[in-house]
Motif scaffolding. Structure first.
Motif, PDB file in Angstrom:
ATOM      1  N   THR A   1      57.921  24.447  34.560  1.00 57.22           N
ATOM      2  CA  THR A   1      58.633  23.195  34.267  1.00 57.22           C
ATOM      3  C   THR A   1      59.585  22.801  35.394  1.00 57.22           C
ATOM      4  N   ALA A   2      59.880  23.747  36.291  1.00 58.07           N
ATOM      5  CA  ALA A   2      60.697  23.449  37.465  1.00 58.07           C
ATOM      6  C   ALA A   2      59.807  23.455  38.706  1.00 58.07           C
ATOM      7  N   HIS A   3      60.209  22.688  39.708  1.00 59.32           N
ATOM      8  CA  HIS A   3      59.440  22.580  40.959  1.00 59.32           C
ATOM      9  C   HIS A   3      57.982  22.229  40.664  1.00 59.32           C
ATOM     10  N   VAL A   4      57.798  21.310  39.762  1.00 54.46           N
ATOM     11  CA  VAL A   4      56.458  20.934  39.324  1.00 54.46           C
ATOM     12  C   VAL A   4      55.606  20.441  40.483  1.00 54.46           C
ATOM     13  N   GLU A   5      56.230  19.755  41.450  1.00 56.36           N
ATOM     14  CA  GLU A   5      55.464  19.208  42.572  1.00 56.36           C
ATOM     15  C   GLU A   5      54.790  20.310  43.385  1.00 56.36           C
ATOM     16  N   VAL A   6      55.456  21.458  43.510  1.00 58.52           N
ATOM     17  CA  VAL A   6      54.886  22.578  44.265  1.00 58.52           C
ATOM     18  C   VAL A   6      53.800  23.271  43.448  1.00 58.52           C
ATOM     19  N   TYR A   7      54.124  23.660  42.226  1.00 60.02           N
ATOM     20  CA  TYR A   7      53.170  24.395  41.406  1.00 60.02           C
ATOM     21  C   TYR A   7      51.919  23.571  41.103  1.00 60.02           C
ATOM     22  N   SER A   8      52.088  22.284  40.840  1.00 59.95           N
ATOM     23  CA  SER A   8      50.934  21.424  40.558  1.00 59.95           C
ATOM     24  C   SER A   8      50.047  21.263  41.788  1.00 59.95           C
ATOM     25  N   SER A   9      50.683  21.125  42.936  1.00 60.27           N
ATOM     26  CA  SER A   9      49.915  20.997  44.178  1.00 60.27           C
ATOM     27  C   SER A   9      49.143  22.271  44.480  1.00 60.27           C
ATOM     28  N   MET A  10      49.803  23.413  44.301  1.00 57.02           N
ATOM     29  CA  MET A  10      49.121  24.682  44.563  1.00 57.02           C
ATOM     30  C   MET A  10      47.957  24.888  43.601  1.00 57.02           C
ATOM     31  N   ALA A  11      48.135  24.449  42.348  1.00 55.90           N
ATOM     32  CA  ALA A  11      47.067  24.572  41.357  1.00 55.90           C
ATOM     33  C   ALA A  11      45.854  23.743  41.779  1.00 55.90           C
ATOM     34  N   MET A  12      46.099  22.527  42.212  1.00 52.58           N
ATOM     35  CA  MET A  12      45.010  21.651  42.627  1.00 52.58           C
ATOM     36  C   MET A  12      44.305  22.201  43.863  1.00 52.58           C
ATOM     37  N   ILE A  13      45.096  22.688  44.827  1.00 51.89           N
ATOM     38  CA  ILE A  13      44.503  23.242  46.046  1.00 51.89           C
ATOM     39  C   ILE A  13      43.690  24.486  45.722  1.00 51.89           C
ATOM     40  N   SER A  14      44.169  25.289  44.779  1.00 49.15           N
ATOM     41  CA  SER A  14      43.452  26.504  44.397  1.00 49.15           C
ATOM     42  C   SER A  14      42.077  26.182  43.827  1.00 49.15           C
ATOM     43  N   VAL A  15      41.979  25.109  43.060  1.00 49.73           N
ATOM     44  CA  VAL A  15      40.689  24.703  42.482  1.00 49.73           C
ATOM     45  C   VAL A  15      39.675  24.413  43.574  1.00 49.73           C
ATOM     46  N   PHE A  16      40.141  23.729  44.632  1.00 56.86           N
ATOM     47  CA  PHE A  16      39.233  23.322  45.697  1.00 56.86           C
ATOM     48  C   PHE A  16      39.044  24.387  46.778  1.00 56.86           C
ATOM     49  N   THR A  17      39.735  25.522  46.666  1.00 52.45           N
ATOM     50  CA  THR A  17      39.587  26.596  47.653  1.00 52.45           C
ATOM     51  C   THR A  17      39.129  27.889  46.977  1.00 52.45           C
ATOM     52  N   MET A  18      40.057  28.616  46.366  1.00 51.44           N
ATOM     53  CA  MET A  18      39.743  29.923  45.800  1.00 51.44           C
ATOM     54  C   MET A  18      38.748  29.846  44.641  1.00 51.44           C
ATOM     55  N   VAL A  19      38.998  28.961  43.702  1.00 45.64           N
ATOM     56  CA  VAL A  19      38.119  28.854  42.529  1.00 45.64           C
ATOM     57  C   VAL A  19      36.730  28.407  42.951  1.00 45.64           C
ATOM     58  N   PHE A  20      36.679  27.412  43.827  1.00 48.71           N
ATOM     59  CA  PHE A  20      35.392  26.895  44.304  1.00 48.71           C
ATOM     60  C   PHE A  20      34.609  27.982  45.045  1.00 48.71           C
ATOM     61  N   THR A  21      35.300  28.729  45.905  1.00 46.90           N
ATOM     62  CA  THR A  21      34.648  29.803  46.659  1.00 46.90           C
ATOM     63  C   THR A  21      34.127  30.896  45.733  1.00 46.90           C
ATOM     64  N   ALA A  22      34.933  31.261  44.740  1.00 50.82           N
ATOM     65  CA  ALA A  22      34.511  32.287  43.788  1.00 50.82           C
ATOM     66  C   ALA A  22      33.277  31.835  43.013  1.00 50.82           C
ATOM     67  N   MET A  23      33.228  30.574  42.636  1.00 48.13           N
ATOM     68  CA  MET A  23      32.083  30.072  41.885  1.00 48.13           C
ATOM     69  C   MET A  23      30.810  30.062  42.737  1.00 48.13           C
ATOM     70  N   ILE A  24      30.957  29.766  44.030  1.00 49.38           N
ATOM     71  CA  ILE A  24      29.795  29.826  44.924  1.00 49.38           C
ATOM     72  C   ILE A  24      29.278  31.257  45.005  1.00 49.38           C
ATOM     73  N   SER A  25      30.208  32.205  45.151  1.00 48.94           N
ATOM     74  CA  SER A  25      29.799  33.610  45.258  1.00 48.94           C
ATOM     75  C   SER A  25      29.079  34.063  43.992  1.00 48.94           C
ATOM     76  N   ILE A  26      29.567  33.650  42.849  1.00 49.10           N
ATOM     77  CA  ILE A  26      28.931  34.035  41.580  1.00 49.10           C
ATOM     78  C   ILE A  26      27.561  33.381  41.432  1.00 49.10           C
ATOM     79  N   SER A  27      27.459  32.124  41.838  1.00 45.20           N
ATOM     80  CA  SER A  27      26.165  31.428  41.727  1.00 45.20           C
ATOM     81  C   SER A  27      25.112  32.069  42.624  1.00 45.20           C
TER      82      SER A  27
END
Length: 291
Positions: A256-282
């Motif tokens: 609930t604090a520093h939402v701009e940082v945490y939200s941005s990191m969450a979005m970036i994680s989807v397009f980097t770490m999560v996306f990469t992990a899904m490619i590896s699993i596929s």
């Protein structure tokens, strides 16, 4: 010894080996589940024991067990030593000169230090690099194959990028918000200098390139048993990496604090770490053997 006795002994040894493999797999999944639980607890800021201090311990243990199955304990020790010497050396150099990461110092990180670098950081380098190395081989389709030709350079570079994704989504939180380490001159990326990420890719590439040449020269880049022909073996590393990425995404919804940082990191994680992990699993579909 009769043929029947030889056959019986062979079957008994095979049964024992299979039982040991099953026990090892249960142990690995136990550490994976524990890592996931601690990751969730940290991201929702669960007010219990100092979870943050032990969050990566299960991941470190998992890396040792998982890697030893494929390369053997002695090779994993060599990997740890290479990682330690290179990463600790460059970290200490950067603390004093600003190269290659930038000007910073460790503030709240617990435990003893070597040349002003916390020992826990070196253990994290090892666990993160091993997980990223395994995922990199999955992404490139190099499932337990001998690393030859351009792959001797391509896989270490891919590993460096995949590992640096974690720092991309983690450093603004750990440094700018939590002050585990402090960037003395700040930076353009939520207080982190861009040089930090160039430094990460460079340093990780260096020690992973050294390790790649080592295992290729010693002809130990291919497992001596069938462990790398199992989809579950590779899936385990992907789940660990995916858990780290999803942990960052979870934090984007729970803070609930520093939402701009945490939200941005969450979005970036989807397009980097999560996306990469899904490619590896596929890519697991390219392994003939089932789980």
């Amino acid at each position: 010894m009769s043929t029947n006795q030889i056959t019986t002994n062979s079957l008994s040894q095979a049964a024992i080996s299979k039982e040991k493999a099953n026990i090892t797999q249960y142990i690995k999944w136990g550490f994976i589940i524990l890592f996931i639980i601690l990751t969730v607890a940290v991201r929702i800021d669960l007010p219990v024991i100092p979870i943050k201090a032990i969050m990566f311990v299960p991941m470190i243990v998992f890396a040792w067990i998982h890697g030893s199955q494929r390369y053997g304990i002695s090779t994993m020790i060599i990997w740890f030593v290479i990682t330690w010497l290179v990463s600790n050396g460059f970290e200490a150099l950067s603390i004093r000169t600003g190269f290659p990461f930038g000007h910073y110092h460790y503030a709240k990180m617990p435990g003893p230090r070597v040349l002003d670098v916390p020992i826990i950081i070196m253990a994290l380098y090892f666990a993160l690099s091993y997980t990223s190395w395994t995922v990199a081989q999955m992404v490139t389709g190099n499932f337990g194959k001998k690393i030859v030709g351009v792959y001797q350079i391509f896989i270490p570079i891919t590993t460096a990028v995949i590992m640096s994704m974690f720092d991309l989504v983690g450093d603004p939180q750990a440094s700018t918000l939590s002050s585990d380490w402090v960037w003395e001159r700040g930076g353009a990326y939520y207080g982190v200098p861009i040089s930090n990420y160039a430094g990460w890719i460079f340093v990780v590439y260096v020690f992973m390139q050294i390790f790649t040449w080592f295992i290729s020269k010693k002809n130990i880049d291919v497992s001596k048993d069938a462990v790398t022909t199992s989809r579950s073996y590779w899936l385990e590393a992907s789940i660990v990496y995916l858990s780290m990425g999803l942990g960052v995404v979870l934090e984007g919804f729970t803070r609930t604090a520093h939402v701009e940082v945490y939200s941005s990191m969450a979005m970036i994680s989807v397009f980097t770490m999560v996306f990469t992990a899904m490619i590896s699993i596929s890519n697991l579909k390219f392994i003939n053997n089932k789980f």
